[in-house]
Design an enzyme around this catalytic site. Sequence first.
Site, short mmCIF file in Angstrom:
data_model
loop_
_atom_site.label_atom_id
_atom_site.label_comp_id
_atom_site.label_asym_id
_atom_site.label_seq_id
_atom_site.Cartn_x
_atom_site.Cartn_y
_atom_site.Cartn_z
N HIS A 39 -13.69 3.08 -7.35
CA HIS A 39 -12.39 3.58 -7.57
C HIS A 39 -11.38 3.46 -6.25
CE1 HIS A 39 -13.75 5.66 -10.94
NE2 HIS A 39 -12.44 5.97 -11.50
N SER A 76 -7.83 7.57 -13.67
CA SER A 76 -8.21 7.88 -12.34
C SER A 76 -7.62 7.05 -11.32
CB SER A 76 -9.81 8.05 -12.28
OG SER A 76 -10.29 6.55 -12.77
#
Length: 303
Positions: free
Chosen positions: A280, A54
């Site tokens: 993230h 990711s």
Amino acid sequence: MAPIGHLRRGLVTVIAAVGLAALGVPTALGDGSHGDGDGSGGAGSVEYVNMGDSYSAASGVLPPAPGAPPQCLQSARNWGHVLADRWGYDLTDVSCGAAETRHYTEAQYPGVPPQVEALSDETDVVTMTIGGNDSGVFSGTIQACATAAATTAGTGNPCEEQNGDRFTDTIENVTYPSLVDALETVKAAAPDARVAIAGYLQILPAERGCYPIMPVASGDVPYINDIQATLNDAVRRAAEATGVTYVDVTEASQGHDACRPIGTRWVEPAVGGTNPVVVHPNALGEQAMADRAAAELGGASRG
């Protein structure tokens, strides 16, 4: 300060969100072509493959990459797209949220082939981030420490007390050899390519955290930083052992952790962030990763 019971209820939601984010989603296999504008891979074009998890996919950063499968959260602004646009490369992006090293040779989801199938003798450049999801180290650390922090209202070091060396031991004994195997597999599948693997952007400040924005107890900030440093060092050593370029983002990302304000941070926090996939990289983080990769790799030309 809010009662501990209230904090627990709020953090359960955060932990669930972090878990879903870490489980992530995979990415498209080829429709995200860039470079000469038509993805045709014409004569003289540089064939570029972006792989990994990711952090490579930029899961949660809008807009999504055109043509990505519905279960994917691959962004059109991930570092692979940034590099392809910058250099005019012909991009095939197989980066995949929640990918582990095993997904280089195994299908991660139905209809999403093993990532190395995107590689060939014609591949010129490969970039990736990988390893953080192996054995659940990334998601396991965040969830364990968020749960522990809720029991102390963000004080002390309950996560370290409860978990000790188990995360770093897993990285050393399981993740590192898996990284070496994965990189050797990539090099065998793309023998003429310049291969680069990046570390993971700094998530927390050097010493003090920002509980409950990042649900980590104050005394566990150094503990998580040590786990992340161990992971990045495993990536570095695996790259060195296999003759792969290591893209070091640790120093560059200092002062851009998830506790910083919008416009400064490169990683989104668990609470109050701008991306649906928490903890993230945001678009600034992906740009920074691309900048570091560009500094390490420079451009490349076909032939």
